[in-house]
Design an enzyme around this catalytic site. Structure first.
Site, PDB file in Angstrom:
ATOM      1  N   GLY A   7      73.663 137.687  83.909  1.00 25.18           N
ATOM      2  CA  GLY A   7      75.070 137.686  84.513  1.00 25.18           C
ATOM      3  C   GLY A   7      76.056 137.764  83.141  1.00 25.18           C
ATOM      4  O   GLY A   7      76.046 136.818  82.187  1.00 25.18           O
ATOM      5  N   HIS A  10      82.876 135.203  83.015  1.00 27.30           N
ATOM      6  CA  HIS A  10      83.318 134.402  82.035  1.00 27.30           C
ATOM      7  C   HIS A  10      82.580 133.736  81.129  1.00 27.30           C
ATOM      8  O   HIS A  10      82.282 133.590  79.921  1.00 27.30           O
ATOM      9  CB  HIS A  10      84.513 133.522  82.726  1.00 27.30           C
ATOM     10  CG  HIS A  10      85.188 134.082  83.547  1.00 27.30           C
ATOM     11  ND1 HIS A  10      86.434 135.105  83.001  1.00 27.30           N
ATOM     12  CD2 HIS A  10      85.784 133.952  84.758  1.00 27.30           C
ATOM     13  CE1 HIS A  10      87.144 135.463  83.875  1.00 27.30           C
ATOM     14  NE2 HIS A  10      86.906 134.880  85.301  1.00 27.30           N
ATOM     15  N   GLU A  32      72.907 142.460  83.607  1.00 23.91           N
ATOM     16  CA  GLU A  32      74.100 142.564  84.443  1.00 23.91           C
ATOM     17  C   GLU A  32      74.185 143.765  85.448  1.00 23.91           C
ATOM     18  O   GLU A  32      73.835 144.854  85.175  1.00 23.91           O
ATOM     19  CB  GLU A  32      75.331 142.717  83.374  1.00 23.91           C
ATOM     20  CG  GLU A  32      76.799 143.161  84.199  1.00 23.91           C
ATOM     21  CD  GLU A  32      76.991 141.925  85.089  1.00 23.91           C
ATOM     22  OE1 GLU A  32      77.191 142.349  86.354  1.00 23.91           O
ATOM     23  OE2 GLU A  32      77.038 140.819  84.981  1.00 23.91           O
ATOM     24  N   CYS A  42      91.157 136.045  87.968  1.00 23.18           N
ATOM     25  CA  CYS A  42      92.338 135.616  88.304  1.00 23.18           C
ATOM     26  C   CYS A  42      93.472 136.352  88.070  1.00 23.18           C
ATOM     27  O   CYS A  42      94.822 136.134  88.441  1.00 23.18           O
ATOM     28  CB  CYS A  42      92.542 134.404  87.552  1.00 23.18           C
ATOM     29  SG  CYS A  42      92.098 134.658  85.545  1.00 23.18           S
ATOM     30  N   THR A 270      69.492 122.498  82.898  1.00 22.05           N
ATOM     31  CA  THR A 270      69.167 122.353  84.300  1.00 22.05           C
ATOM     32  C   THR A 270      67.865 121.509  84.368  1.00 22.05           C
ATOM     33  O   THR A 270      67.631 120.781  83.279  1.00 22.05           O
ATOM     34  CB  THR A 270      68.712 123.762  84.948  1.00 22.05           C
ATOM     35  OG1 THR A 270      67.406 124.221  84.480  1.00 22.05           O
ATOM     36  CG2 THR A 270      69.738 124.735  84.907  1.00 22.05           C
ATOM     37  N   PHE A 276      69.306 127.056  81.139  1.00 22.88           N
ATOM     38  CA  PHE A 276      70.617 126.444  81.157  1.00 22.88           C
ATOM     39  C   PHE A 276      71.569 127.258  82.009  1.00 22.88           C
ATOM     40  O   PHE A 276      71.265 128.269  82.496  1.00 22.88           O
ATOM     41  CB  PHE A 276      71.167 126.700  79.694  1.00 22.88           C
ATOM     42  CG  PHE A 276      70.546 125.647  78.743  1.00 22.88           C
ATOM     43  CD1 PHE A 276      71.257 124.741  78.138  1.00 22.88           C
ATOM     44  CD2 PHE A 276      69.226 125.958  78.412  1.00 22.88           C
ATOM     45  CE1 PHE A 276      70.644 123.855  77.341  1.00 22.88           C
ATOM     46  CE2 PHE A 276      68.580 124.972  77.406  1.00 22.88           C
ATOM     47  CZ  PHE A 276      69.254 124.221  76.818  1.00 22.88           C
ATOM     48  N   ALA A 277      72.621 126.436  82.459  1.00 25.21           N
ATOM     49  CA  ALA A 277      73.509 127.304  83.302  1.00 25.21           C
ATOM     50  C   ALA A 277      74.873 126.959  83.120  1.00 25.21           C
ATOM     51  O   ALA A 277      75.193 125.899  82.366  1.00 25.21           O
ATOM     52  CB  ALA A 277      73.124 126.922  84.775  1.00 25.21           C
ATOM     53  N   ASP A 280      80.632 129.638  87.489  1.00 18.91           N
ATOM     54  CA  ASP A 280      80.708 129.596  88.953  1.00 18.91           C
ATOM     55  C   ASP A 280      79.201 129.368  89.594  1.00 18.91           C
ATOM     56  O   ASP A 280      79.341 129.062  90.665  1.00 18.91           O
ATOM     57  CB  ASP A 280      81.225 130.926  89.347  1.00 18.91           C
ATOM     58  CG  ASP A 280      82.834 130.655  89.016  1.00 18.91           C
ATOM     59  OD1 ASP A 280      83.088 129.936  88.430  1.00 18.91           O
ATOM     60  OD2 ASP A 280      83.398 131.660  89.682  1.00 18.91           O
TER      61      ASP A 280
END
Length: 443
Positions: A7, A10, A32, A42, A270, A276-277, A280
């Site tokens: 992904g 942002h 992706e 936004c 995590t 790691f994360a 959103d």
């Protein structure tokens, strides 16, 4: 070292940009599923409204820019499975259909979120659209050209911004929400009443405390929305009922909240040490309560993505948490909030006291002087500030950033009364309205 990133919105873009600098010897690969990265959702309503002429300005990076940093960009690749035991990723190239298998030493999950689509009868009719990414924004613009009556379902930030955009473009607009008022997650009733009055005065139809029962239409598309209280004829529907974290790939493999948001420690790691994360897809420490919370904001995402890069090789810089600080400009009103309001505090079972003041933003001997409504919520025993809201026709929203720092640092409402703020008649009064809120709370 092989780093795989799934992904690139942002958080993902912030993470890989920093990792490329910090770990030049690492092999960084991004997966992706879309053909673009880093779209600022936004700004979607501004794009729909035509305020943003060049949509490329809503992307703060590109696959080409990231490739120039030495990152391998596997665009339009959909990750199907993650083998956390053997550190393997299985993905499909959406263009060729070929399957790809890759390994990783460190995995970064920045899969973001996706709009909630309730299982409502007729929801798959044409002209019922979602509002999240660039392609969806373009579809909304295309479909809206021939629409006369637009119905927005969901009265959060994106929903009310789209309502403004459509009304300004001359459309008949209806706004439906199951809550009894708009923006209820961000502002208390005395603030949202003013926004609702403004909407109604502009001819916007507010259908609050109503839920959608079904959509009616034909092969040509949607023709009506049936709610618990009536029927709205419409030719375009935009669904803005919230977001859910995109975390199915790790379900049952790392610790999550009930809604699927990935839990991370203060170093963005995590429950699986190799994963790691950020952004959103995960939960973050919410300072007003000290607990994990799901707060999908771009500001949280870029901070978390940057922290992932810093902490990938070991705990270097901890996440100080968030207050969920956000702002909004609708028509002539500027509003912002941080931390708990009375509504959210009640939902979380937190007891707060609040003080509300109405003050002119600068001395009345100046040519103009606008009213500022400020509400500060605080713990009744410790007196620590837990939240704040502001609304005014003049832009004083930066005051909420100040109060966000106050919450993060543990300041009391009494101390707020005596914080050193400058005075200059062009900008404020000898006693800043933030000081006045603290003084009022101490009485």
């Amino acid at each position: 070292m092989k780093i795989a990133v799934i992904g690139s919105t942002h958080a993902g873009t912030a993470a890989v940009s920093n990792m490329a600098t910090l770990y030049p010897e690492a092999q960084i690969t991004v997966y992706e599923r879309n053909d673009n990265v880093s779209f600022l959702s936004c700004g979607l309503a501004l794009y729909v409204r035509g305020v943003v002429d060049d949509p490329q300005g809503l992307f703060y990076s590109s696959p080409e820019q990231l490739q120039q940093l030495g990152i391998t960009m596997k665009m339009q690749h959909d990750v199907r499975n993650i083998d956390t035991t053997n550190h393997l990723i299985k993905a499909t190239n959406l263009v060729t259909g070929d399957d790809v298998v890759d390994s990783y030493d460190k995995l970064v999950m920045t899969t973001g979120s996706w709009p909630v689509t309730p299982p409502i009868e007729g929801i798959h009719l044409d002209n019922i659209l979602l509002a999240k990414n660039y392609n969806q924004a373009n579809t909304i613009i295309e479909k809206a050209q021939n629409a006369e009556h637009v119905t927005v379902v969901g009265a959060g930030y994106i929903g009310v911004e789209l309502v403004e955009a459509f009304e300004k473009s001359g459309k008949k607009v209806s706004l439906i929400d199951g809550a009894d008022r708009i923006l209820n997650k961000y502002l208390d009733k005395e603030f949202t009443d003013q926004v609702e009055d403004d909407f109604r005065n502009r001819g916007i139809d507010l259908l609050l405390n109503e839920t959608v029962q079904r959509f009616e239409g034909t092969k040509k598309g949607v023709e009506a929305v049936v709610t618990t209280h009536g029927r709205v004829e419409t030719d375009l529907v935009i669904m803005c009922v919230g977001f859910r974290p995109n975390t199915e790939l790790l379900k049952g493999k790392v610790d999550m909240l009930e809604n699927g948001a990935i839990k991370v420690n203060e170093y963005m790691q995590t429950s699986d040490p190799a994963i790691f994360a950020a952004g959103d897809s995960c939960a973050v420490k919410y300072n007003p309560t000290g607990e994990h919370a799901y707060i999908p904001l771009a500001t949280n995402a870029v901070r978390m993505g940057t922290l992932v890069a810093r902490n990938l090789m070991g705990p270097i810089m901890r996440n100080v948490g968030t207050q969920g600080t956000s702002g909004l400009h609708i028509y002539d009103l500027n509003m912002a909030s941080t931390g708990l309001n009375e509504t959210s505090a009640q939902l979380l079972g937190v007891h707060v006291k609040s003080i509300t003041i109405n003050e002119k933003h600068r001395p009345e001997f100046m040519p103009t002087s606008e009213n500022v409504q400020l509400k500060v919520s605080f713990h009744p025993d410790t007196r620590k500030i837990l939240g704040a809201q502001v609304l005014s026709k003049v832009d004083v929203t930066q005051s909420i950033n100040t109060l966000s720092v106050c919450i993060q640092s543990g300041m009391t409402v009494d101390e707020l009364g005596f914080v050193d703020f400058f005075f200059q008649p062009h900008f404020n009064q000898p006693w800043n309205f933030l000081n006045k809120a603290g003084l009022a709370a101490a009485q």
